[in-house]
Scaffold this motif. Structure first.
Motif, mmCIF file in Angstrom:
data_model
loop_
_atom_site.group_PDB
_atom_site.id
_atom_site.type_symbol
_atom_site.label_atom_id
_atom_site.label_comp_id
_atom_site.label_asym_id
_atom_site.label_seq_id
_atom_site.Cartn_x
_atom_site.Cartn_y
_atom_site.Cartn_z
ATOM 1 N N GLN A 1 0.845 -1.200 0.000
ATOM 2 C CA GLN A 1 0.000 0.000 0.000
ATOM 3 C C GLN A 1 0.882 1.251 0.000
ATOM 4 O O GLN A 1 0.553 2.258 -0.653
ATOM 5 N N TYR B 1 3.829 1.610 -1.367
ATOM 6 C CA TYR B 1 4.350 1.867 -2.724
ATOM 7 C C TYR B 1 3.278 2.570 -3.563
ATOM 8 O O TYR B 1 3.573 3.525 -4.272
ATOM 9 N N ARG B 2 2.042 2.069 -3.449
ATOM 10 C CA ARG B 2 0.944 2.653 -4.231
ATOM 11 C C ARG B 2 0.743 4.113 -3.814
ATOM 12 O O ARG B 2 0.655 5.007 -4.664
ATOM 13 N N ASP B 3 0.721 4.351 -2.501
ATOM 14 C CA ASP B 3 0.478 5.710 -1.981
ATOM 15 C C ASP B 3 1.589 6.681 -2.388
ATOM 16 O O ASP B 3 1.357 7.887 -2.480
ATOM 17 N N HIS B 4 2.788 6.160 -2.574
ATOM 18 C CA HIS B 4 3.929 7.045 -2.889
ATOM 19 C C HIS B 4 4.348 6.965 -4.353
ATOM 20 O O HIS B 4 5.447 7.399 -4.705
ATOM 21 N N ASN B 5 3.448 6.442 -5.184
ATOM 22 C CA ASN B 5 3.718 6.353 -6.622
ATOM 23 C C ASN B 5 5.040 5.658 -6.939
ATOM 24 O O ASN B 5 5.741 6.059 -7.865
ATOM 25 N N LEU B 6 5.351 4.637 -6.153
ATOM 26 C CA LEU B 6 6.550 3.848 -6.458
ATOM 27 C C LEU B 6 6.097 2.672 -7.311
ATOM 28 O O LEU B 6 5.098 2.020 -6.984
ATOM 29 N N PRO B 7 6.784 2.387 -8.408
ATOM 30 C CA PRO B 7 6.316 1.339 -9.319
ATOM 31 C C PRO B 7 6.372 -0.033 -8.655
ATOM 32 O O PRO B 7 7.385 -0.419 -8.091
ATOM 33 N N THR B 8 5.257 -0.755 -8.692
ATOM 34 C CA THR B 8 5.217 -2.085 -8.085
ATOM 35 C C THR B 8 4.156 -2.913 -8.816
ATOM 36 O O THR B 8 3.307 -2.360 -9.517
ATOM 37 N N ASP C 1 0.857 -4.964 -9.692
ATOM 38 C CA ASP C 1 -0.534 -4.740 -9.306
ATOM 39 C C ASP C 1 -0.912 -5.733 -8.198
ATOM 40 O O ASP C 1 -0.433 -6.863 -8.171
ATOM 41 N N LYS D 1 14.619 6.704 -4.249
ATOM 42 C CA LYS D 1 13.308 7.324 -4.012
ATOM 43 C C LYS D 1 12.525 6.552 -2.958
ATOM 44 O O LYS D 1 11.817 7.126 -2.140
ATOM 45 N N THR D 2 12.659 5.226 -3.020
ATOM 46 C CA THR D 2 11.953 4.392 -2.044
ATOM 47 C C THR D 2 12.474 4.681 -0.635
ATOM 48 O O THR D 2 11.697 4.875 0.305
#
Lengths: 385, 385
Positions: free
Chosen positions: A112, A114-121, A123, A241-242
């Motif tokens: 969640q 990664y999704r919230d921080h626009n980090l590519p992961t 689906d 970035k992560t």
């Protein structure tokens, strides 16, 4: 301000192989290291300033251990975060921060994030139980093939199930988890990032991991990865970035997929030294272990440059062997140049147990791969007969 | 036959900085190391499997310590050799052998050994007391300038007096010693040799030592030495012959003079890891410490090849400062690339006390020398105010 204080008392939650290599690196600066570990025979036992046998997940044990040190760190994520937060509130320096460990120790929260921080992961969907997984796949069959991952307490390949078709749903965990669309990847990569309190970051060059076909464990690691400079740079950038999104102080090991269409996406992270960085002891100017100390002691981060291309081979317990460990072929390894076995000192071997690793260096990349294979065939961990 | 046994109990006489670096190297193979040292606060105290506080020169203490281990070694020559011989007779593996330590711990026997084995060394006379020195110099004034060395217990520059003229005779020791004709040398070199029980030998590339003008301590070390290939080869050859003459099992550090007429002669030796090999931790495929373990555990000797040119600077206690140590400028050092401080963890600093060392690596030799000087100016060991 950076300050080096030779009297700082450091505590590590966990006294396994990562603690061992942290202590080894800390000897250069005469660091004072106390260890907490549930195993009376933990590898670090005789190398710590003090060794406390106790649970890493028990609030009181962790809290009391933390009271006797100035800086507290971890070698494993499965620790009592409530106790770490209490210690942090009382002014102890706890790195990585408990808030970061809390997110990472739950694969659901991690995804969640990664999704919230626009980090590519990849689906994914969050699931509460096995029925949830069945319903989700019935509704979205295009999600297959997928992996179902247990939210908590997965480790070294445990807690992950491949769900190839609707018939595989019974393999899914009947507990909170995350259902992740399988990634069609070309390579598995990893980048270790360090970040100190001043926000300085440093990334190690991207490495390539080759997993064991049966066990979900790194079989071979190659550093640097056989990828283009662009991919290397992008991987390091995403990893950085992560780490910045987490605001971590310490190391963040970022495992990545390079997809067949050359996209880089985050698989998962670990907030500590990592198997994908063991070679740095021999092959980089600064090792990941020294870098961890630099990051959490608020010192300038070290140069991560490569001194020599390297391969790393995990030394796993031989299938069919359980009992006191014997290292068959150790002498042959020691007769090879640029081959560095590292044994973790675990008394008992079990099939596929991580008993050590071997770093191989060579300036010639072809030779490196050949040497890595020879090394792998040369040593076996068996039980003492 | 080479055999690696992970349960071998090893004992080291001495728990100072050499013991520290031996333990650090031994972590890779999970070696079990017990320490005997007279100092309750010895650097190795918390890193040993067991730590015994006791005298290294007391027969019973050494004998009893030796009883609990399988292999016994030393980090210093001033130990009770009678006890080691008794242990050896009883079947303990003692390396270097007591007979070798006995010769080397007496500078008179050491010099005589070179003469007896046709090893090139400076001309000398054995003397029993100060009168002897006076008479010798009166009879052979061409021996001047000379050095008078105490037979026993000299260490780190103590126990050596320069006798430039007959008037200096009062500086000579009034005890058994050796009067040595001063050598007109161009450079001071050193070669570390390893030899295992099978008689396999391996030499590290020749290094160059630059001594402190006042204190008889290595101020800078450069590896490789700035010498011709021929001189390097000859130096390694003489060192190897010396180790073979002793029949030593372990390391032999051979200090050499390169005379102005390009002769290489043996100055003195130490049967253990040596200050002139600390850089090998960072700069060579195998470190001198790992090589010591290989030699005394009868394993194949490691590759001594250079990975990078290196300099080593001893970190000495600042003159005028005595008391709890503080490392002024440590942060600046840690911000430089390829600079590796190693602190010995001695609590108390004193003028010129060896508190640590710093290894510097650089592929560019000019840059290396400049960096070594910068490093030397950047860090001071002072007392805590």
């Amino acid at each position: 301000m950076h300050t080096f204080n030779p009297t700082t008392r450091i505590g590590i939650l966990g006294g396994g192989q990562l603690g061992l290599m942290l202590i080894q690196a800390g000897i250069d600066w005469n660091l004072i290291v106390h260890i907490l570990d549930p195993d009376a025979e933990a590898p670090c036992r005789h190398l710590a300033t003090s060794f406390t046998q106790g649970s890493l997940t028990d609030y009181d044990t962790v809290y009391q251990f933390g009271q006797q040190v100035d800086v507290l760190t971890i070698e494993i994520e499965r620790v009592n975060v409530d106790a770490l937060e209490a210690l942090e509130r009382e002014g102890k320096r706890v790195f990585p921060q408990p808030s970061v460990i809390r997110i990472i120790q739950d694969k659901r929260a991690q995804k969640q994030f990664y999704r919230d921080h626009n980090l590519p992961t990849a689906d994914f969907m969050l699931t509460e139980n096995r029925d949830d997984v069945a319903q989700a796949l019935a509704a979205s069959p295009d999600f297959l093939p997928a992996f179902h991952k247990l939210g908590r307490d997965g480790y070294d390949g445990r807690g992950v199930q491949r769900v190839a078709s609707v018939d595989d749903v019974e393999k899914a965990f009947d507990a909170p988890g995350v259902l992740e669309k399988a990634v069609d990847f070309e390579k598995e990569l990893a980048v270790i990032v360090a970040r100190n309190e001043q926000g300085q970051t440093a990334t190690f060059p991207t490495v390539e991991m080759v997993f064991h076909p049966e066990q979900n464990l790194v079989e071979y690691l190659f550093a640097p990865a056989a990828i283009s400079e662009t991919v290397d740079r992008q991987a390091q950038e995403i990893a950085r970035k992560t780490a910045e999104a987490f605001g971590i102080v310490g190391l963040l090991a970022v495992e990545l997929f390079l997809t067949k269409d050359q996209q880089i996406i985050v698989n998962e992270v670990a907030p500590r030294p990592h198997n994908s960085g063991h070679h740095t002891i021999r092959a980089n100017v600064t090792s990941q272990f020294e870098q961890h100390w630099r990051a959490i002691l608020n010192l300038p981060l070290g140069d991560t440059a490569i001194l020599s291309p390297a391969a790393m081979i995990n030394l796993l317990g031989e299938p069919g062997h359980s009992g006191p460990a014997r290292y068959e072929g150790m002498e042959a390894l020691l007769a090879m140049s640029g081959v560095f076995p590292f044994l973790y000192g675990k008394k008992i071997t079990r099939p596929f147990r991580k008993m050590g690793h071997i770093t191989v260096i060579s300036s010639d990349l072809e030779q490196l791969r050949a040497k890595a294979e020879t090394v792998k065939e040369s040593i076996k961990v068996k039980n003492d007969e």
